[in-house]
Design a protein around this motif. Structure first.
Motif, PDB file in Angstrom:
ATOM      1  N   GLY A 114      10.248 -22.100  -5.648  1.00 51.40           N
ATOM      2  CA  GLY A 114      10.565 -23.486  -5.358  1.00 51.40           C
ATOM      3  C   GLY A 114      11.941 -23.616  -4.742  1.00 51.40           C
ATOM      4  N   ARG A 115      12.598 -24.747  -5.008  1.00 49.73           N
ATOM      5  CA  ARG A 115      13.936 -25.003  -4.474  1.00 49.73           C
ATOM      6  C   ARG A 115      14.852 -25.455  -5.603  1.00 49.73           C
ATOM      7  N   ASP A 116      16.108 -25.099  -5.492  1.00 51.67           N
ATOM      8  CA  ASP A 116      17.128 -25.474  -6.477  1.00 51.67           C
ATOM      9  C   ASP A 116      16.743 -25.066  -7.897  1.00 51.67           C
ATOM     10  N   LEU A 117      16.153 -23.872  -8.047  1.00 49.40           N
ATOM     11  CA  LEU A 117      15.746 -23.395  -9.366  1.00 49.40           C
ATOM     12  C   LEU A 117      16.942 -22.850 -10.134  1.00 49.40           C
ATOM     13  N   ASN A 118      16.924 -23.063 -11.437  1.00 47.49           N
ATOM     14  CA  ASN A 118      17.918 -22.433 -12.303  1.00 47.49           C
ATOM     15  C   ASN A 118      17.291 -22.196 -13.666  1.00 47.49           C
ATOM     16  N   VAL A 119      17.830 -21.222 -14.375  1.00 45.74           N
ATOM     17  CA  VAL A 119      17.362 -20.900 -15.720  1.00 45.74           C
ATOM     18  C   VAL A 119      18.211 -21.718 -16.681  1.00 45.74           C
ATOM     19  N   GLY A 120      17.583 -22.722 -17.302  1.00 45.66           N
ATOM     20  CA  GLY A 120      18.298 -23.615 -18.210  1.00 45.66           C
ATOM     21  C   GLY A 120      18.582 -22.978 -19.548  1.00 45.66           C
ATOM     22  N   ALA A 121      17.660 -22.154 -20.044  1.00 44.31           N
ATOM     23  CA  ALA A 121      17.827 -21.511 -21.349  1.00 44.31           C
ATOM     24  C   ALA A 121      16.932 -20.284 -21.418  1.00 44.31           C
ATOM     25  N   TYR A 122      17.381 -19.290 -22.189  1.00 48.30           N
ATOM     26  CA  TYR A 122      16.567 -18.114 -22.502  1.00 48.30           C
ATOM     27  C   TYR A 122      16.895 -17.741 -23.932  1.00 48.30           C
ATOM     28  N   GLU A 123      16.004 -18.133 -24.848  1.00 45.40           N
ATOM     29  CA  GLU A 123      16.251 -17.931 -26.270  1.00 45.40           C
ATOM     30  C   GLU A 123      14.929 -17.693 -26.981  1.00 45.40           C
ATOM     31  N   ASN A 124      14.913 -16.741 -27.912  1.00 51.42           N
ATOM     32  CA  ASN A 124      13.713 -16.438 -28.701  1.00 51.42           C
ATOM     33  C   ASN A 124      12.487 -16.206 -27.825  1.00 51.42           C
ATOM     34  N   HIS A 125      12.660 -15.450 -26.758  1.00 52.91           N
ATOM     35  CA  HIS A 125      11.584 -15.076 -25.830  1.00 52.91           C
ATOM     36  C   HIS A 125      10.969 -16.279 -25.118  1.00 52.91           C
ATOM     37  N   THR A 126      11.744 -17.371 -25.037  1.00 58.20           N
ATOM     38  CA  THR A 126      11.313 -18.560 -24.310  1.00 58.20           C
ATOM     39  C   THR A 126      12.313 -18.855 -23.204  1.00 58.20           C
ATOM     40  N   VAL A 127      11.796 -19.069 -22.002  1.00 64.99           N
ATOM     41  CA  VAL A 127      12.632 -19.333 -20.840  1.00 64.99           C
ATOM     42  C   VAL A 127      12.342 -20.748 -20.348  1.00 64.99           C
ATOM     43  N   GLU A 128      13.414 -21.467 -19.982  1.00 61.52           N
ATOM     44  CA  GLU A 128      13.258 -22.764 -19.338  1.00 61.52           C
ATOM     45  C   GLU A 128      13.740 -22.631 -17.904  1.00 61.52           C
ATOM     46  N   VAL A 129      12.881 -22.981 -16.960  1.00 63.96           N
ATOM     47  CA  VAL A 129      13.232 -22.959 -15.541  1.00 63.96           C
ATOM     48  C   VAL A 129      13.179 -24.408 -15.058  1.00 63.96           C
ATOM     49  N   LYS A 130      14.270 -24.841 -14.431  1.00 66.79           N
ATOM     50  CA  LYS A 130      14.358 -26.213 -13.928  1.00 66.79           C
ATOM     51  C   LYS A 130      14.497 -26.196 -12.415  1.00 66.79           C
ATOM     52  N   GLY A 131      14.009 -27.236 -11.768  1.00 63.34           N
ATOM     53  CA  GLY A 131      14.163 -27.379 -10.328  1.00 63.34           C
ATOM     54  C   GLY A 131      12.907 -27.936  -9.693  1.00 63.34           C
ATOM     55  N   LEU A 132      12.841 -27.822  -8.375  1.00 62.45           N
ATOM     56  CA  LEU A 132      11.676 -28.285  -7.615  1.00 62.45           C
ATOM     57  C   LEU A 132      10.652 -27.153  -7.550  1.00 62.45           C
ATOM     58  N   VAL A 133       9.824 -27.053  -8.579  1.00 62.09           N
ATOM     59  CA  VAL A 133       8.842 -25.968  -8.687  1.00 62.09           C
ATOM     60  C   VAL A 133       7.694 -26.246  -7.723  1.00 62.09           C
ATOM     61  N   GLU A 134       7.408 -25.258  -6.866  1.00 62.28           N
ATOM     62  CA  GLU A 134       6.335 -25.399  -5.882  1.00 62.28           C
ATOM     63  C   GLU A 134       5.162 -24.471  -6.166  1.00 62.28           C
ATOM     64  N   ASP A 135       5.412 -23.374  -6.904  1.00 59.60           N
ATOM     65  CA  ASP A 135       4.355 -22.387  -7.107  1.00 59.60           C
ATOM     66  C   ASP A 135       4.656 -21.581  -8.371  1.00 59.60           C
ATOM     67  N   ILE A 136       3.607 -21.291  -9.146  1.00 59.26           N
ATOM     68  CA  ILE A 136       3.705 -20.388 -10.299  1.00 59.26           C
ATOM     69  C   ILE A 136       2.609 -19.358 -10.133  1.00 59.26           C
ATOM     70  N   ARG A 137       2.999 -18.067 -10.052  1.00 56.46           N
ATOM     71  CA  ARG A 137       2.040 -16.983  -9.849  1.00 56.46           C
ATOM     72  C   ARG A 137       2.087 -16.008 -11.017  1.00 56.46           C
ATOM     73  N   PHE A 138       0.939 -15.419 -11.306  1.00 58.51           N
ATOM     74  CA  PHE A 138       0.830 -14.380 -12.329  1.00 58.51           C
ATOM     75  C   PHE A 138       0.422 -13.093 -11.636  1.00 58.51           C
ATOM     76  N   ILE A 139       1.198 -12.053 -11.821  1.00 60.81           N
ATOM     77  CA  ILE A 139       0.916 -10.767 -11.195  1.00 60.81           C
ATOM     78  C   ILE A 139       0.604  -9.789 -12.313  1.00 60.81           C
ATOM     79  N   TYR A 140      -0.648  -9.314 -12.334  1.00 59.02           N
ATOM     80  CA  TYR A 140      -1.109  -8.416 -13.399  1.00 59.02           C
ATOM     81  C   TYR A 140      -0.981  -6.976 -12.972  1.00 59.02           C
ATOM     82  N   GLY A 141      -0.949  -6.088 -13.957  1.00 52.64           N
ATOM     83  CA  GLY A 141      -0.844  -4.673 -13.680  1.00 52.64           C
ATOM     84  C   GLY A 141       0.553  -4.197 -13.998  1.00 52.64           C
ATOM     85  N   LYS A 142       0.955  -3.132 -13.340  1.00 44.06           N
ATOM     86  CA  LYS A 142       2.298  -2.575 -13.570  1.00 44.06           C
ATOM     87  C   LYS A 142       3.349  -3.622 -13.271  1.00 44.06           C
ATOM     88  N   ASN A 143       4.227  -3.860 -14.239  1.00 41.37           N
ATOM     89  CA  ASN A 143       5.300  -4.831 -14.058  1.00 41.37           C
ATOM     90  C   ASN A 143       6.526  -4.105 -13.592  1.00 41.37           C
TER      91      ASN A 143
END
Length: 89
Positions: free
Chosen positions: A60-89
């Motif tokens: 997206g645009r203007d993304l930032n990580v607002g918080a990362y705590e207890n295995h939970t992440v908050e991403v803020k901004g103009l989100v345009e796409d969320i993709r999941f990529i399976y297999g080797k990370n």
């Protein structure tokens, strides 16, 4: 008779199961993702997160990580796409 002491066994930290929640905000969107092991990379256009089964890529645009705590992440901004990529990370 000698008393036996109980050994306190600390349980390993459990990573919460994967869960995604998105809320509209004044600046676009706030996305909470639970079950994240690490943040692979982030810029203002892309945030790449690692979970046990997949990599999650938020674009997206203007993304930032607002918080990362207890295995939970908050991403803020103009989100345009969320993709999941399976297999080797």
């Amino acid at each position: 008779m000698q008393g036996k002491e109980k050994k306190s066994e600390s349980s390993p930290v459990a990573i919460p199961s994967f869960h995604l929640e998105a809320d509209r905000t004044g600046g676009g969107m706030s996305v909470f993702i639970c079950g994240i092991i690490s943040i692979n990379a982030f810029t203002e256009e892309t945030v790449s997160l690692k979970s046990h089964r997949a990599r999650v890529v938020i674009s997206g645009r203007d993304l930032n990580v607002g918080a990362y705590e207890n295995h939970t992440v908050e991403v803020k901004g103009l989100v345009e796409d969320i993709r999941f990529i399976y297999g080797k990370n």
